[in-house]
Design an enzyme around this catalytic site. Structure first.
Site, PDB file in Angstrom:
ATOM      1  N   HIS B 185       0.821  -1.210   0.000  1.00 29.26           N
ATOM      2  CA  HIS B 185       0.000   0.000   0.000  1.00 29.26           C
ATOM      3  C   HIS B 185       0.849   1.251   0.000  1.00 29.26           C
ATOM      4  O   HIS B 185       0.503   2.257  -0.612  1.00 29.26           O
ATOM      5  CB  HIS B 185      -0.911   0.026   1.218  1.00 29.26           C
ATOM      6  CG  HIS B 185      -2.024  -0.952   1.119  1.00 29.26           C
ATOM      7  ND1 HIS B 185      -2.713  -1.127  -0.049  1.00 29.26           N
ATOM      8  CD2 HIS B 185      -2.548  -1.810   2.004  1.00 29.26           C
ATOM      9  CE1 HIS B 185      -3.622  -2.044   0.145  1.00 29.26           C
ATOM     10  NE2 HIS B 185      -3.538  -2.490   1.369  1.00 29.26           N
ATOM     11  N   ARG B 287       5.078 -10.061 -23.614  1.00 36.58           N
ATOM     12  CA  ARG B 287       5.448 -11.373 -23.068  1.00 36.58           C
ATOM     13  C   ARG B 287       4.167 -12.148 -22.772  1.00 36.58           C
ATOM     14  O   ARG B 287       3.641 -12.082 -21.660  1.00 36.58           O
ATOM     15  CB  ARG B 287       6.224 -11.191 -21.773  1.00 36.58           C
ATOM     16  CG  ARG B 287       7.503 -10.405 -21.909  1.00 36.58           C
ATOM     17  CD  ARG B 287       8.160 -10.299 -20.526  1.00 36.58           C
ATOM     18  NE  ARG B 287       9.532  -9.903 -20.624  1.00 36.58           N
ATOM     19  CZ  ARG B 287       9.989  -8.700 -20.231  1.00 36.58           C
ATOM     20  NH1 ARG B 287       9.171  -7.827 -19.706  1.00 36.58           N
ATOM     21  NH2 ARG B 287      11.263  -8.416 -20.351  1.00 36.58           N
ATOM     22  N   GLU B 409      18.571 -14.521 -28.910  1.00 39.89           N
ATOM     23  CA  GLU B 409      18.961 -14.621 -27.502  1.00 39.89           C
ATOM     24  C   GLU B 409      19.847 -15.837 -27.259  1.00 39.89           C
ATOM     25  O   GLU B 409      20.256 -16.106 -26.143  1.00 39.89           O
ATOM     26  CB  GLU B 409      17.720 -14.644 -26.605  1.00 39.89           C
ATOM     27  CG  GLU B 409      16.691 -15.675 -27.028  1.00 39.89           C
ATOM     28  CD  GLU B 409      15.349 -15.511 -26.316  1.00 39.89           C
ATOM     29  OE1 GLU B 409      15.300 -14.865 -25.275  1.00 39.89           O
ATOM     30  OE2 GLU B 409      14.359 -16.066 -26.819  1.00 39.89           O
ATOM     31  N   ASN B 432      19.075 -10.225 -21.998  1.00 40.58           N
ATOM     32  CA  ASN B 432      19.211 -10.960 -20.734  1.00 40.58           C
ATOM     33  C   ASN B 432      19.557 -12.427 -20.986  1.00 40.58           C
ATOM     34  O   ASN B 432      20.489 -12.971 -20.403  1.00 40.58           O
ATOM     35  CB  ASN B 432      17.921 -10.880 -19.911  1.00 40.58           C
ATOM     36  CG  ASN B 432      17.430  -9.455 -19.740  1.00 40.58           C
ATOM     37  OD1 ASN B 432      18.183  -8.513 -19.928  1.00 40.58           O
ATOM     38  ND2 ASN B 432      16.171  -9.307 -19.396  1.00 40.58           N
ATOM     39  N   ASP B 433      18.782 -13.065 -21.843  1.00 43.22           N
ATOM     40  CA  ASP B 433      19.078 -14.472 -22.135  1.00 43.22           C
ATOM     41  C   ASP B 433      20.355 -14.608 -22.966  1.00 43.22           C
ATOM     42  O   ASP B 433      21.096 -15.570 -22.807  1.00 43.22           O
ATOM     43  CB  ASP B 433      17.905 -15.153 -22.847  1.00 43.22           C
ATOM     44  CG  ASP B 433      16.914 -15.741 -21.846  1.00 43.22           C
ATOM     45  OD1 ASP B 433      17.365 -16.177 -20.766  1.00 43.22           O
ATOM     46  OD2 ASP B 433      15.708 -15.758 -22.141  1.00 43.22           O
ATOM     47  N   CYS B 480      15.305  -5.689 -26.979  1.00 42.80           N
ATOM     48  CA  CYS B 480      14.382  -5.661 -25.847  1.00 42.80           C
ATOM     49  C   CYS B 480      15.064  -6.414 -24.731  1.00 42.80           C
ATOM     50  O   CYS B 480      15.453  -7.545 -24.873  1.00 42.80           O
ATOM     51  CB  CYS B 480      13.045  -6.296 -26.207  1.00 42.80           C
ATOM     52  SG  CYS B 480      13.165  -8.000 -26.757  1.00 42.80           S
TER      53      CYS B 480
END
Lengths: 86, 555
Positions: B185, B287, B409, B432-433, B480
């Site tokens: 919250h 994704r 990738e 990333n990969d 990306c």
């Protein structure tokens, strides 16, 4: 015993505002309201926000709402609409 | 003294610390009452009703998101399951405060055990419990100062919506909590108020009340008693930065007008709003597996059509790149079950898994074909060879999908990007990969995370290889991945030949501003300089030397 099978459409699932709206309406009903994740699953009290939250129903998942007695059909329609509102 | 947490609402906030230490003591175990059980139950019912009423009233005054949260809390205070539990415990002889404590504990443990969103709701129950117990003991809860002479930095273990709902920017300069996450919250309300916030900041409640504190809601750094010059510098830099980000409007381009569409990565329809607000020109990576992570049954075609149509409608002029289901490894999908594998990152994931479930593939490609508009692009994850790319291209074209691409990738796909590109219309590099496979370092294994530095020269070489192959055949090559979200690295990627950049929406303003500060030539020189270095940290420094706009923007 009346039943409605409904797919939860809200993105937050049956949590937050949809859960609160659902429980607020269920609490006004004179009879017991139960909710299960699917046929044969554990039935929980539809007037208990904690029980509904603990069911952890996500968007796109289906629940069955049940009630019995006079006026139950109308209440079930309203509850099904709340649960099915995006 | 510096503390570090997670920044969840950006900006710099500084002021005197107001430390919320109020905690209601646990009623003693086995405490009993004298008198009638019915009277004891009545005491509890009155307290529960009063707390529910107060929460509801505060909600009405607060409005907006806080109102929803507080009204749900009011319902929890009078939950029938909870009430039955309290009454039963009183019948067994427990005093009202102890009965309340035990009944709430039972429910909060159920929520806390679920983790995630539900786990964070446990704090809501704790807050109600404390309010009810305080009332039963005839004690007031510690209130927060309203309209102070100077806005304070509110420090607490965790904050309840009832505490924060009535606060405004005039009261609070920043929030700092020891607990909580990005969906707590505190985070939600801070963002709605436009107040900087840092959560998960251990040691925060040890800050002495009244000392000056500066919280950076972007970096998550909390400085206790910072020098005045440091505060002035941080505030100045942040103001300049925000102004520069706000000023850099419109489509992504370099200082000399070279167009680089800036796109957003999304995982669900709700992310579309953030993407639009941040000025994304389209979606560079949808994704789709995130739509269906919790499913046991494959999603229906109808449901998928809705999700994809919403994205296409949000960007009628731009591209929307939808990636087919990337199940497996760190994103298991129950409806695409995998055999037990000793090394899932190297196993049957992405396109490999998709191929084995023709029904699921049919549903997804069919849904995409049904909603296809000129902006739609479809791409496959985890493509290793030109044959795989060719097979995917055929499957898509057979269904009428015309703009088909694959992710780069896996290093083999980068090395042979020319043959891959001969079979598809575009490629998109997932950095990333690509790092995971280039450095043989599992993303799930923290011990090897140092190898995932996006500035690693070997990784830049692979990006360069794929991007130049695409440039030669005049086909788009996007990036990306985390790399694109780093403003300096974004310039380097453009210099290497990336034609579009896609990132989380929050990173878009900074990347847009930094790109607009540099010419394409500067980006190219920064890229060359980075690739000429032996290590990631040298590469970062070498690129910076060619990107003077970073300093101008205080980045």
């Amino acid at each position: 015993m009346g039943e409605r099978k409904v797919t939860v459409a809200a993105e937050v699932g049956l949590h937050a505002r949809p859960a609160a709206t659902f429980v607020q309406r269920a609490k006004k009903a004179p009879m017991d309201i139960t909710v299960t994740r699917s046929y044969g699953g554990e039935k929980v009290n539809g007037k208990s926000i904690l029980a509904i939250m603990a069911l952890d129903v996500r968007q796109g998942e289906t629940v069955v709402i049940s009630a019995e007695g006079e006026g139950s059909e109308e209440i079930l329609d309203e509850l099904a609409e709340i649960a099915g509102t995006p | 003294m510096n503390l570090r947490g997670v920044g969840v609402s950006p900006g710099i906030g500084h002021g005197p610390a107001y430390v919320l230490t109020a905690s209601v003591p646990e009623p003693p175990e086995g405490a009993t009452y004298t008198g009638e059980a019915e009277q004891e139950k009545e005491r509890v019912m009155v307290a529960l009703t009063q707390v529910a009423g107060e929460l509801e009233a505060r909600g009405n005054r607060a409005g907006g998101e806080a109102e929803e949260i507080l009204k749900a809390q009011a319902l929890m205070a009078e939950d029938p399951g909870l009430v039955v539990k309290v009454r039963t415990l009183i019948d067994r002889g427990l005093a009202a405060p102890r009965a309340v404590f035990e009944a709430f504990t039972k429910y909060r443990n159920v929520l806390a055990g679920s983790g995630g969103y539900l786990g964070e709701r446990a704090a809501d129950l704790d807050d109600i419990r404390d309010r009810v117990i305080a009332l039963l003991y005839g004690r007031a809860m510690q209130g927060l100062p309203i309209s102070p002479a100077e806005p304070y930095v509110l420090v607490a273990r965790d904050l309840a919506p009832a505490d924060t709902a009535l606060l405004s920017k005039r009261d609070v300069a920043a929030f700092v909590t020891e607990e909580g996450g990005p969906t707590s919250h505190t985070a939600i309300i801070a963002r709605a108020m436009g107040v900087p916030a840092v959560v998960a900041c251990s040691g925060a409640t040890a800050i002495r009340p009244g000392v000056r504190v500066m919280a950076d809601g972007t970096s998550g750094v909390v400085r206790v008693e910072p020098a005045e010059s440091d505060v002035a510098e941080a505030v100045g830099a942040d103001t300049a930065r925000q102004a520069a980000f706000a000023a850099a409007k419109g489509p992504g381009r370099t200082a000399d007008g070279h167009r680089v569409p800036l796109l957003a990565n999304i995982g669900k329809p709700a992310d579309l709003d953030d993407a639009l607000e941040a000025g994304a020109e389209g979606i560079g990576l949808y994704r789709t597996e995130f739509l269906f992570l919790d499913r046991t049954e494959p999603p229906s075609s109808e449901e998928q059509r809705c999700a994809y149509r919403a994205a296409l409608e949000a960007f009628p002029e731009g591209k929307v790149v939808v990636r087919t289901l990337d199940g497996g490894a760190d994103k298991p999908l129950a409806f695409l079950p995998a055999p037990a594998e000793p090394n899932p990152a190297l196993g049957e994931r992405g396109l490999r898994r998709f191929r084995r479930f023709p029904d699921v593939m049919e549903a997804q490609l069919g849904a995409l074909a049904a909603v296809a508009s000129p902006g739609l692009r479809v791409m496959a994850p985890m493509v290793a060879t030109a044959e795989e790319a060719g097979w995917f291209g055929q499957e898509c074209r057979a269904r009428g999908l015309s703009d088909v691409g694959v992710m780069i990738e896996i290093p083999s796909a980068a090395l042979r990007a020319r043959e891959v590109l001969a079979r598809v219309d575009f490629v998109s590099i997932g950095t990333n990969d690509l790092a995971q496979y280039a450095f043989a370092a599992d993303r799930q294994v923290g011990a090897v995370s140092a190898l995932h530095d996006p500035w690693a020269p070997a990784l830049l070489d692979l990006v360069a290889m794929a991007a130049s192959a695409a440039t030669r055949v005049r086909k788009p090559c996007g990036v990306c991945g985390e790399s694109a979200a780093d403003p300096a690295l974004a310039c380097v990627l453009v210099g290497l030949g990336a034609s579009t950049l896609s990132m989380g929406a929050a990173a878009l303003p900074a990347v847009r501003a930094v790109l607009a500060e540099h010419t394409l030539d500067q980006c190219r020189r920064a890229a060359e300089a980075a690739r000429a270095q032996p290590t990631a940290s040298y590469a970062r420094a070498a690129a910076r030397a060619h990107l003077p706009g970073l300093d101008r923007l205080g980045l």
